[in-house]
Design an enzyme around this catalytic site. Structure first.
Site, PDB file in Angstrom:
ATOM      1  N   GLY A  46     -17.430  41.805  47.738  1.00 41.31           N
ATOM      2  CA  GLY A  46     -17.105  40.476  47.838  1.00 41.31           C
ATOM      3  C   GLY A  46     -17.265  39.907  46.334  1.00 41.31           C
ATOM      4  O   GLY A  46     -17.889  40.179  45.474  1.00 41.31           O
ATOM      5  N   GLN A  51     -18.687  32.835  40.309  1.00 43.80           N
ATOM      6  CA  GLN A  51     -19.134  34.111  39.583  1.00 43.80           C
ATOM      7  C   GLN A  51     -18.241  34.432  38.474  1.00 43.80           C
ATOM      8  O   GLN A  51     -18.530  35.005  37.733  1.00 43.80           O
ATOM      9  CB  GLN A  51     -19.238  35.373  40.480  1.00 43.80           C
ATOM     10  CG  GLN A  51     -20.308  35.481  41.383  1.00 43.80           C
ATOM     11  CD  GLN A  51     -20.424  36.572  42.501  1.00 43.80           C
ATOM     12  OE1 GLN A  51     -19.454  36.436  43.224  1.00 43.80           O
ATOM     13  NE2 GLN A  51     -21.151  37.718  41.872  1.00 43.80           N
ATOM     14  N   CYS A  93     -25.247  42.895  43.498  1.00 48.06           N
ATOM     15  CA  CYS A  93     -24.125  41.926  43.338  1.00 48.06           C
ATOM     16  C   CYS A  93     -23.640  42.163  42.127  1.00 48.06           C
ATOM     17  O   CYS A  93     -24.169  42.525  40.946  1.00 48.06           O
ATOM     18  CB  CYS A  93     -25.178  40.359  43.068  1.00 48.06           C
ATOM     19  SG  CYS A  93     -24.077  39.052  42.802  1.00 48.06           S
ATOM     20  N   LEU A  94     -22.351  41.713  41.921  1.00 53.55           N
ATOM     21  CA  LEU A  94     -21.503  41.847  40.774  1.00 53.55           C
ATOM     22  C   LEU A  94     -22.258  41.019  39.517  1.00 53.55           C
ATOM     23  O   LEU A  94     -21.931  41.645  38.233  1.00 53.55           O
ATOM     24  CB  LEU A  94     -20.165  41.579  40.863  1.00 53.55           C
ATOM     25  CG  LEU A  94     -19.238  42.499  42.052  1.00 53.55           C
ATOM     26  CD1 LEU A  94     -18.011  42.192  42.078  1.00 53.55           C
ATOM     27  CD2 LEU A  94     -19.491  44.143  41.328  1.00 53.55           C
ATOM     28  N   HIS A 137     -24.023  36.513  51.794  1.00 58.47           N
ATOM     29  CA  HIS A 137     -24.250  36.678  50.468  1.00 58.47           C
ATOM     30  C   HIS A 137     -23.433  35.886  49.690  1.00 58.47           C
ATOM     31  O   HIS A 137     -23.547  35.127  48.496  1.00 58.47           O
ATOM     32  CB  HIS A 137     -24.170  38.460  49.971  1.00 58.47           C
ATOM     33  CG  HIS A 137     -24.254  38.587  48.477  1.00 58.47           C
ATOM     34  ND1 HIS A 137     -25.124  39.470  48.087  1.00 58.47           N
ATOM     35  CD2 HIS A 137     -23.433  37.922  47.571  1.00 58.47           C
ATOM     36  CE1 HIS A 137     -25.181  39.518  46.564  1.00 58.47           C
ATOM     37  NE2 HIS A 137     -24.243  38.645  46.399  1.00 58.47           N
ATOM     38  N   GLU A 138     -22.153  36.073  49.984  1.00 54.88           N
ATOM     39  CA  GLU A 138     -21.152  35.157  49.224  1.00 54.88           C
ATOM     40  C   GLU A 138     -21.303  33.945  49.378  1.00 54.88           C
ATOM     41  O   GLU A 138     -20.853  32.917  48.582  1.00 54.88           O
ATOM     42  CB  GLU A 138     -19.481  35.649  49.570  1.00 54.88           C
ATOM     43  CG  GLU A 138     -19.367  37.222  49.245  1.00 54.88           C
ATOM     44  CD  GLU A 138     -19.893  37.614  47.762  1.00 54.88           C
ATOM     45  OE1 GLU A 138     -19.683  36.799  46.924  1.00 54.88           O
ATOM     46  OE2 GLU A 138     -20.136  38.658  47.585  1.00 54.88           O
ATOM     47  N   HIS A 141     -23.669  31.822  47.207  1.00 56.16           N
ATOM     48  CA  HIS A 141     -23.210  31.586  46.090  1.00 56.16           C
ATOM     49  C   HIS A 141     -22.609  30.205  45.729  1.00 56.16           C
ATOM     50  O   HIS A 141     -22.715  29.711  44.645  1.00 56.16           O
ATOM     51  CB  HIS A 141     -21.925  32.712  45.348  1.00 56.16           C
ATOM     52  CG  HIS A 141     -22.563  34.054  44.953  1.00 56.16           C
ATOM     53  ND1 HIS A 141     -23.205  34.185  43.769  1.00 56.16           N
ATOM     54  CD2 HIS A 141     -22.396  35.333  45.463  1.00 56.16           C
ATOM     55  CE1 HIS A 141     -23.561  35.349  43.676  1.00 56.16           C
ATOM     56  NE2 HIS A 141     -23.128  36.005  44.552  1.00 56.16           N
TER      57      HIS A 141
END
Ligand code: ZN
Length: 187
Positions: A46, A51, A93-94, A137-138, A141
């Site tokens: 994701g 981000q 997380c990226l 999670h996304e 953000h």
């Protein structure tokens, strides 16, 4: 379109709330393509617009496994309209390369959003699946919330962050999740 640089924990955009999309314009189409290109290039499940430094309410997920065909899902102006149950989830997380920690999540969520054509759709994600967790999670953000804000043990989280030279948990950002906590303790 292009693989973009993913912002790392500590960078400002990650903590800023994102704006609603008023029109699913060409600019939004390009943003979605950038998100997909960047997510696939990093083998992520994701990625949310903040981000890559764009504070619009857009994220993408793809929770398909390696043997399955790609299954990108685009969420524009998502809203989680129902949530229930609790589960423990080991997340990364990226924006936190290689750091993982246990967090609290809802087991079941219903999310409404617009697709890439501006058409509304609803997804019910159940049983604490990767999809259910990725959506939460996304979606976080878009409100400047990061997975570590849900951490079950901040000492463990800080040890893990330190290993990767990432800043520690921000104590004032930690979320009160009494309901989830109680439910997890009763399991
Ligand atoms: Zn993330």
């Amino acid at each position: 379109m292009a693989v973009k640089k993913i912002l790392r924990y500590g960078e400002k955009s990650l903590r800023e709330p994102s704006k609603e999309v008023h029109k699913v314009s060409k600019k939004i189409h390009e943003l979605v393509q950038d998100l997909l290109d960047t997510m696939y290039a990093s083998n992520g499940v994701g990625l949310a617009a903040p981000q890559i430094g764009v504070n619009y309410r857009v994220f993408v997920i793809d929770t398909s496994t390696n043997e399955e065909p790609l299954n990108p899902i685009v969420f524009i102006n998502p809203k989680i309209v129902k949530k229930s149950g609790a589960c423990k989830s080991q997340e990364g997380c990226l924006s936190f390369p290689e750091a993982y920690t246990n967090v609290r999540r809802y087991k079941n969520v219903t999310v409404k959003a617009l697709d890439i054509n501006g058409r509304p759709f609803t997804i019910e994600a159940k049983d604490g699946t990767l999809q259910a967790r990725a959506i939460q999670h996304e979606n976080d953000h878009l409100d400047g919330i990061l997975f570590i804000d849900h951490c079950i043990n901040r000492f463990d989280a800080n040890n893990e962050l330190a290993k990767f030279n990432l800043p520690p948990v921000e104590e004032d950002k930690l979320l009160e999740e009494t309901e989830l906590e109680n439910e997890l303790n009763n399991d």
